[in-house]
Design a protein around this motif. Structure first.
Motif, PDB file in Angstrom:
ATOM      1  N   GLU A 168      41.014  50.164  33.903  1.00  0.00           N
ATOM      2  CA  GLU A 168      40.615  50.902  35.162  1.00  0.00           C
ATOM      3  C   GLU A 168      39.738  50.298  35.922  1.00  0.00           C
ATOM      4  N   ASN A 169      38.668  49.366  35.386  1.00  0.00           N
ATOM      5  CA  ASN A 169      38.071  48.298  36.190  1.00  0.00           C
ATOM      6  C   ASN A 169      38.721  46.914  36.650  1.00  0.00           C
ATOM      7  N   VAL A 170      39.683  46.409  35.859  1.00  0.00           N
ATOM      8  CA  VAL A 170      40.285  45.325  36.117  1.00  0.00           C
ATOM      9  C   VAL A 170      41.479  45.617  37.445  1.00  0.00           C
ATOM     10  N   ILE A 171      41.877  46.488  37.242  1.00  0.00           N
ATOM     11  CA  ILE A 171      43.095  47.028  38.359  1.00  0.00           C
ATOM     12  C   ILE A 171      42.429  46.907  39.720  1.00  0.00           C
ATOM     13  N   PRO A 172      41.322  47.567  39.872  1.00  0.00           N
ATOM     14  CA  PRO A 172      40.895  47.649  41.390  1.00  0.00           C
ATOM     15  C   PRO A 172      40.565  46.242  41.839  1.00  0.00           C
ATOM     16  N   ARG A 173      39.857  45.381  40.992  1.00  0.00           N
ATOM     17  CA  ARG A 173      39.715  44.117  41.406  1.00  0.00           C
ATOM     18  C   ARG A 173      41.087  43.112  41.846  1.00  0.00           C
ATOM     19  N   LEU A 174      42.018  43.444  41.133  1.00  0.00           N
ATOM     20  CA  LEU A 174      43.278  42.778  41.397  1.00  0.00           C
ATOM     21  C   LEU A 174      43.900  43.323  42.404  1.00  0.00           C
ATOM     22  N   LYS A 175      43.855  44.534  42.716  1.00  0.00           N
ATOM     23  CA  LYS A 175      44.376  45.091  43.875  1.00  0.00           C
ATOM     24  C   LYS A 175      43.631  44.598  45.125  1.00  0.00           C
ATOM     25  N   ALA A 176      42.192  44.489  45.288  1.00  0.00           N
ATOM     26  CA  ALA A 176      41.400  44.031  46.073  1.00  0.00           C
ATOM     27  C   ALA A 176      42.021  42.568  46.612  1.00  0.00           C
ATOM     28  N   MET A 177      42.419  41.730  45.516  1.00  0.00           N
ATOM     29  CA  MET A 177      42.787  40.381  45.770  1.00  0.00           C
ATOM     30  C   MET A 177      44.416  40.535  46.305  1.00  0.00           C
ATOM     31  N   LEU A 178      44.964  41.124  45.555  1.00  0.00           N
ATOM     32  CA  LEU A 178      46.762  41.008  45.922  1.00  0.00           C
ATOM     33  C   LEU A 178      46.991  41.778  46.967  1.00  0.00           C
ATOM     34  N   GLY A 179      46.232  42.912  47.148  1.00  0.00           N
ATOM     35  CA  GLY A 179      46.991  44.102  48.173  1.00  0.00           C
ATOM     36  C   GLY A 179      47.303  45.106  47.848  1.00  0.00           C
ATOM     37  N   GLU A 180      46.942  46.557  48.133  1.00  0.00           N
ATOM     38  CA  GLU A 180      47.348  47.609  47.429  1.00  0.00           C
ATOM     39  C   GLU A 180      48.749  47.847  47.138  1.00  0.00           C
ATOM     40  N   GLU A 181      49.594  47.226  47.959  1.00  0.00           N
ATOM     41  CA  GLU A 181      51.165  47.343  48.104  1.00  0.00           C
ATOM     42  C   GLU A 181      51.795  46.607  46.699  1.00  0.00           C
ATOM     43  N   VAL A 182      50.998  45.806  46.292  1.00  0.00           N
ATOM     44  CA  VAL A 182      51.841  44.854  45.296  1.00  0.00           C
ATOM     45  C   VAL A 182      51.620  45.314  44.003  1.00  0.00           C
ATOM     46  N   GLU A 183      52.910  45.448  43.372  1.00  0.00           N
ATOM     47  CA  GLU A 183      52.904  46.133  42.046  1.00  0.00           C
ATOM     48  C   GLU A 183      52.818  45.104  40.858  1.00  0.00           C
ATOM     49  N   PHE A 184      52.205  45.269  40.028  1.00  0.00           N
ATOM     50  CA  PHE A 184      51.997  44.518  38.792  1.00  0.00           C
ATOM     51  C   PHE A 184      51.625  45.044  37.349  1.00  0.00           C
ATOM     52  N   GLU A 185      52.021  44.502  36.460  1.00  0.00           N
ATOM     53  CA  GLU A 185      51.460  44.918  35.389  1.00  0.00           C
ATOM     54  C   GLU A 185      50.628  43.835  34.405  1.00  0.00           C
ATOM     55  N   LEU A 186      49.499  44.429  33.793  1.00  0.00           N
ATOM     56  CA  LEU A 186      48.732  43.550  32.770  1.00  0.00           C
ATOM     57  C   LEU A 186      49.219  43.143  31.763  1.00  0.00           C
ATOM     58  N   GLU A 187      49.315  41.914  31.426  1.00  0.00           N
ATOM     59  CA  GLU A 187      49.829  41.425  30.110  1.00  0.00           C
ATOM     60  C   GLU A 187      48.994  41.274  29.246  1.00  0.00           C
ATOM     61  N   TRP A 188      47.880  40.560  29.832  1.00  0.00           N
ATOM     62  CA  TRP A 188      46.510  40.082  29.056  1.00  0.00           C
ATOM     63  C   TRP A 188      45.391  39.994  29.766  1.00  0.00           C
ATOM     64  N   VAL A 189      44.409  40.460  29.087  1.00  0.00           N
ATOM     65  CA  VAL A 189      42.857  40.294  29.863  1.00  0.00           C
ATOM     66  C   VAL A 189      41.817  39.967  28.860  1.00  0.00           C
ATOM     67  N   SER A 190      41.217  38.785  29.508  1.00  0.00           N
ATOM     68  CA  SER A 190      40.073  38.473  28.662  1.00  0.00           C
ATOM     69  C   SER A 190      38.808  37.925  29.268  1.00  0.00           C
ATOM     70  N   ILE A 191      37.725  38.023  28.768  1.00  0.00           N
ATOM     71  CA  ILE A 191      36.212  37.447  29.592  1.00  0.00           C
ATOM     72  C   ILE A 191      35.864  36.242  28.908  1.00  0.00           C
ATOM     73  N   TYR A 192      35.589  35.267  29.606  1.00  0.00           N
ATOM     74  CA  TYR A 192      35.012  33.936  28.911  1.00  0.00           C
ATOM     75  C   TYR A 192      33.691  33.657  29.540  1.00  0.00           C
ATOM     76  N   THR A 193      32.789  32.902  28.619  1.00  0.00           N
ATOM     77  CA  THR A 193      31.552  32.534  29.327  1.00  0.00           C
ATOM     78  C   THR A 193      31.655  31.027  29.240  1.00  0.00           C
ATOM     79  N   PHE A 194      31.221  30.222  30.111  1.00  0.00           N
ATOM     80  CA  PHE A 194      31.167  28.688  30.231  1.00  0.00           C
ATOM     81  C   PHE A 194      30.618  28.275  29.128  1.00  0.00           C
ATOM     82  N   GLN A 195      31.145  27.218  28.378  1.00  0.00           N
ATOM     83  CA  GLN A 195      30.473  26.342  27.502  1.00  0.00           C
ATOM     84  C   GLN A 195      30.824  24.901  27.725  1.00  0.00           C
TER      85      GLN A 195
END
Length: 536
Positions: free
Chosen positions: A268-295
């Motif tokens: 519910e937090n990832v999808i709005p970010r992606l829609k802002a980037m790709l456009g509201e009309e683009v249909e997509f499905e999340l396959e994998w989500v992760s968060i990383y910290t630079f090291q």
């Protein structure tokens, strides 16, 4: 269709070692059946070194993880017998575009010079990479090569006993003891092996986080690397877009330091970010989500007695520049031939110290480039951000500024300058790119390519020169590859010389080069390249 990362590829099976009255000793045990561990096992098995791979999992990695593979690792994988399926499945690319705000400031092309078998880069999900490596293990097993993968096998304890390493391995049917003459730890950034031995990293953790999302969608974006600084859909931050096979797209979004990682990973937090980037009309499905910290960190030493670390267990870099899995494969490329010679008793164990020297040099080079990329991408002061933004503005209209833009300097192979295995350069006027310590650049040879001819043994490469069909020095055999000079070989290997003789190591790095074949010089170079410098 069942996704590849849901299929068990090496399920737990009871081993005869579990029923033995005492701990069975194996020449080599590898911990970790990821890309680096499997590459090490394949390389050793191809040289008839028995190897057992232990992994607590029984399938390939979940999520695409590492996706960008450079030309040199692909060439190494050719030597391991599994480069072709990678290239066949992967998405080839060479164009990158850099955006600042809502405008493109410039693009670059990574297409290498003509006369190379492999492309500059491919994008391919790590789970495919691991699957092709497992397939290669099965091929080797069918051919009678001594390699085994034991899934459902978690290492509980590691102890270096001087002449061997003792392990305790847990399984669904209980724990058992195992021994290894040599242990290769390829168990990732969180390496339990490293913790068991009381070892740690030194280096730097960057105060920033990135969201990785693998998205399945139908999109008409070109097969290019797109990088945004301060895009309208992620103001004050950065973003990255890469195409993968099967309609999967990798999206990286910078999030900043002070975030709730678990909250940010929720759909519910990832999808709005992606829609802002790709456009509201683009249909997509999340396959994998992760968060990383630079090291950007590494161990102080990669070899600790009979325990040797490779890949992420030895060093970590930020993901920009595709340096993680690529450098891990180059670790095993450097290690396997040396370990083979040591196990066969042809060279002293001290040859393995050169693994430390050469691959720490490679890790430091990667960490330096990765740190510089991260500092440019994520400036931590108002002044550094102003300078960064000024460079981006200038790059739109002025070519001199473009090399200063650092959206992730992409992985290139390491040259082992200063290695104790290098012989003195004795080819006046020769190209710098093939100096001792350098990886051999490919070149067309007849209807094939040079690197295919070099193979995985010591090679005497004679260009417009004569030499013996083979030379054996203290049990180490170097065989001859004799070729005429064409334009590519002249440019890459001869320079102003009319001909040359090279000694090439099994990992296809240059050990030495001369104007003419000289047996005494060649024997001395083989001695030096195998760590027997006291005999030179």
């Amino acid at each position: 269709m069942t996704k590849i990362f849901e299929e068990p590829l090496y399920p737990y099976e009871r081993s005869p070692d579990q029923d033995a009255p005492h701990a069975i000793r194996h020449p080599v045990v590898v911990i970790g059946a990821g890309p680096v561990g499997l590459a090490a096992a394949i390389d050793l098995a191809q040289q008839d070194v028995p190897v057992v791979v232990l992994d607590e999992n029984d399938k390939v990695s979940f999520g695409s993880r590492a996706i960008c593979f450079a030309k040199r690792p692909l060439e190494i994988l050719d030597r391991l017998g599994c480069g072709q399926p990678m290239v066949d499945k992967g998405v080839k690319w060479e164009v990158g575009k850099v955006f600042f705000g809502d405008r493109q400031v410039y693009e670059f092309n990574l297409l290498p010079e003509e006369g190379h078998e492999r492309p500059a880069f491919i994008n391919l999900q790590q789970y495919y990479f691991e699957k092709y490596l497992v397939d290669r293990v099965r091929e080797l097993q069918a051919a009678g090569k001594p390699v085994e993968i034991r899934g459902g096998s978690r290492v509980l304890d590691v102890s270096d006993k001087g002449d061997h390493v003792a392990l305790k391995v847990d399984t669904p049917e209980g724990a058992y003891d195992l021994q290894a003459e040599w242990l290769i730890a390829c168990d990732g950034a969180g390496s339990p092996t490293r913790a068991m031995l009381g070892l740690d990293f030194v280096g730097r953790v960057f105060e920033d986080n990135f969201l990785i999302a693998d998205v399945v969608m139908e999109a008409d974006f070109p097969t290019e690397r797109w990088f945004w600084f301060d895009p309208p859909f992620n103001r004050g931050q950065s973003a990255l877009l890469h195409k993968q096979p099967d309609g999967v797209w990798r999206i990286d979004l910078q999030l900043g330091w002070a975030i709730d990682k678990e909250r940010e990973k929720k759909p519910e937090n990832v999808i709005p970010r992606l829609k802002a980037m790709l456009g509201e009309e683009v249909e997509f499905e999340l396959e994998w989500v992760s968060i990383y910290t630079f090291q950007c960190r590494r161990m102080e030493k990669f070899r600790h007695g009979r325990v040797i670390f490779a890949g992420d267990s030895a060093h970590q870099v930020s993901p920009f520049g595709a340096r993680g899995a690529n450098s891990g494969v180059q670790d095993t490329d450097n290690l396997a031939w040396k370990l083979k010679l040591v196990i066969d008793g042809n060279v002293p164990e001290t040859l393995l110290d050169s693994y430390d020297i050469e691959r720490i040099h490679g890790a430091d080079e990667n960490i330096l480039n990765s740190s510089r990329s991260t500092d440019f991408i994520t400036p931590k002061s108002d002044m550094s951000r102003l300078l960064r933004d000024a460079v981006l503005d200038l790059s739109e209209h002025h070519a001199f500024a473009r090399p200063l833009v650092n959206s992730g300097r992409l992985s290139v192979p390491c040259t082992y300058d200063g290695s104790p295995l290098n012989s003195v350069d004795s080819l006046p006027g020769a190209p710098e790119r093939t100096r001792p310590g350098a990886p051999c650049p490919d070149a067309p040879i007849g209807d094939g390519y040079l690197l295919r001819r070099l193979g995985d043994a010591f090679t005497i490469l004679a260009i417009n020169r004569d030499g013996p069909s083979e030379l054996i020095e203290d049990g180490v055999c170097a065989r001859l590859v004799k070729v005429p000079a064409d334009d590519a070989l002249v440019e890459r290997y001869l320079g102003t010389a009319s001909g040359a003789v090279y000694l090439i190591r099994p990992d296809q790095h240059v050990a030495g080069r001369w104007e003419q074949y000289d047996e005494n010089a060649m024997r001395a170079a083989i001695q030096r390249a195998t760590g027997r410098e006291d005999r030179v």
